[in-house]
Design a protein around this motif. Structure first.
Motif, PDB file in Angstrom:
ATOM      1  N   CYS A 103       8.795 -59.607  26.653  1.00 34.70           N
ATOM      2  CA  CYS A 103       7.558 -60.280  27.041  1.00 34.70           C
ATOM      3  C   CYS A 103       6.505 -59.224  27.298  1.00 34.70           C
ATOM      4  O   CYS A 103       6.722 -58.301  28.096  1.00 34.70           O
ATOM      5  CB  CYS A 103       7.761 -61.130  28.285  1.00 34.70           C
ATOM      6  SG  CYS A 103       8.738 -62.594  27.990  1.00 34.70           S
ATOM      7  N   PHE A 121       1.026 -65.722  31.303  1.00 33.43           N
ATOM      8  CA  PHE A 121       2.335 -65.082  31.421  1.00 33.43           C
ATOM      9  C   PHE A 121       3.254 -65.902  32.327  1.00 33.43           C
ATOM     10  O   PHE A 121       4.385 -66.202  31.965  1.00 33.43           O
ATOM     11  CB  PHE A 121       2.152 -63.659  31.974  1.00 33.43           C
ATOM     12  CG  PHE A 121       3.435 -62.930  32.256  1.00 33.43           C
ATOM     13  CD1 PHE A 121       4.104 -62.266  31.239  1.00 33.43           C
ATOM     14  CD2 PHE A 121       3.956 -62.884  33.533  1.00 33.43           C
ATOM     15  CE1 PHE A 121       5.285 -61.585  31.495  1.00 33.43           C
ATOM     16  CE2 PHE A 121       5.136 -62.198  33.806  1.00 33.43           C
ATOM     17  CZ  PHE A 121       5.800 -61.552  32.778  1.00 33.43           C
ATOM     18  N   VAL A 155       6.497 -67.521  30.467  1.00 32.07           N
ATOM     19  CA  VAL A 155       7.722 -66.729  30.573  1.00 32.07           C
ATOM     20  C   VAL A 155       8.925 -67.549  31.054  1.00 32.07           C
ATOM     21  O   VAL A 155      10.067 -67.180  30.798  1.00 32.07           O
ATOM     22  CB  VAL A 155       7.482 -65.492  31.470  1.00 32.07           C
ATOM     23  CG1 VAL A 155       7.501 -65.853  32.936  1.00 32.07           C
ATOM     24  CG2 VAL A 155       8.469 -64.394  31.166  1.00 32.07           C
ATOM     25  N   LEU A 194      12.434 -68.116  29.071  1.00 32.42           N
ATOM     26  CA  LEU A 194      12.572 -67.218  27.918  1.00 32.42           C
ATOM     27  C   LEU A 194      13.747 -66.249  28.039  1.00 32.42           C
ATOM     28  O   LEU A 194      14.282 -65.801  27.044  1.00 32.42           O
ATOM     29  CB  LEU A 194      11.285 -66.407  27.697  1.00 32.42           C
ATOM     30  CG  LEU A 194      10.077 -67.165  27.170  1.00 32.42           C
ATOM     31  CD1 LEU A 194       8.894 -66.223  27.018  1.00 32.42           C
ATOM     32  CD2 LEU A 194      10.391 -67.831  25.841  1.00 32.42           C
ATOM     33  N   PRO A 217      13.931 -62.924  28.865  1.00 31.85           N
ATOM     34  CA  PRO A 217      13.695 -61.718  28.068  1.00 31.85           C
ATOM     35  C   PRO A 217      14.646 -60.576  28.442  1.00 31.85           C
ATOM     36  O   PRO A 217      15.233 -60.572  29.529  1.00 31.85           O
ATOM     37  CB  PRO A 217      12.253 -61.343  28.415  1.00 31.85           C
ATOM     38  CG  PRO A 217      12.054 -61.899  29.781  1.00 31.85           C
ATOM     39  CD  PRO A 217      12.872 -63.161  29.833  1.00 31.85           C
ATOM     40  N   PHE A 241      10.346 -56.533  30.069  1.00 29.09           N
ATOM     41  CA  PHE A 241       8.939 -56.892  30.252  1.00 29.09           C
ATOM     42  C   PHE A 241       8.110 -55.636  30.016  1.00 29.09           C
ATOM     43  O   PHE A 241       8.477 -54.554  30.484  1.00 29.09           O
ATOM     44  CB  PHE A 241       8.666 -57.368  31.686  1.00 29.09           C
ATOM     45  CG  PHE A 241       9.343 -58.660  32.044  1.00 29.09           C
ATOM     46  CD1 PHE A 241       8.816 -59.876  31.644  1.00 29.09           C
ATOM     47  CD2 PHE A 241      10.500 -58.658  32.809  1.00 29.09           C
ATOM     48  CE1 PHE A 241       9.439 -61.072  31.993  1.00 29.09           C
ATOM     49  CE2 PHE A 241      11.131 -59.841  33.163  1.00 29.09           C
ATOM     50  CZ  PHE A 241      10.595 -61.049  32.749  1.00 29.09           C
ATOM     51  N   THR A 271      14.998 -62.350  37.475  1.00 30.67           N
ATOM     52  CA  THR A 271      14.400 -61.249  36.705  1.00 30.67           C
ATOM     53  C   THR A 271      14.551 -59.869  37.344  1.00 30.67           C
ATOM     54  O   THR A 271      14.120 -58.881  36.758  1.00 30.67           O
ATOM     55  CB  THR A 271      12.900 -61.524  36.478  1.00 30.67           C
ATOM     56  OG1 THR A 271      12.265 -61.766  37.735  1.00 30.67           O
ATOM     57  CG2 THR A 271      12.689 -62.713  35.548  1.00 30.67           C
TER      58      THR A 271
END
Length: 121
Positions: A6, A38, A42, A45, A47, A50, A74
């Protein structure tokens, strides 16, 4: 499917170059131009990393980094900060990102640093 990253970068040209370079390296890129977009985009997702600019029109990427590192979902995802105006030392005082990239950056070094963070996890 490639690794997901991201990107939060308000400059259209830089965001386009980053997306092009990372997609060429087979990353799945989700890019955002504001903190508001964002935060909305986000969710869900998951990810692998980042990549955040520091100076944004609606806030500060360092604050976004702190927020990401404080959330269970995260906190273990690598964060790479980018800035033309802040040094790595200044950024380290404000957030616990895994790496700091100074703009303008060398594309080969940029890709190597992102790969190192994503493949390290």
């Amino acid at each position: 499917m490639g690794k997901r990253i991201c990107v939060l970068e308000d400059n259209d040209d830089i965001r386009e170059i980053i997306s092009f370079v990372l997609e060429d390296e087979e990353y799945e890129v989700f890019s955002f131009s504001s903190i508001k977009d964002f935060e909305k985009g986000v969710k869900g997702l998951h990810p692998d990393a980042f990549l955040l600019d520091v100076m944004l029109p609606d806030g500060n990427g360092l604050d976004v980094c702190c927020e990401l590192k404080s959330e269970n979902e995260t906190k273990n995802v690598p964060v790479l900060m980018m800035s033309a105006n802040f040094s790595a030392t200044q950024m380290r005082k404000r957030c616990t990102a895994e790496d700091y990239i100074h703009k303008p950056f060398d594309i080969y070094d940029f890709v190597k640093r992102i790969d190192a963070q994503i493949h390290h996890n």
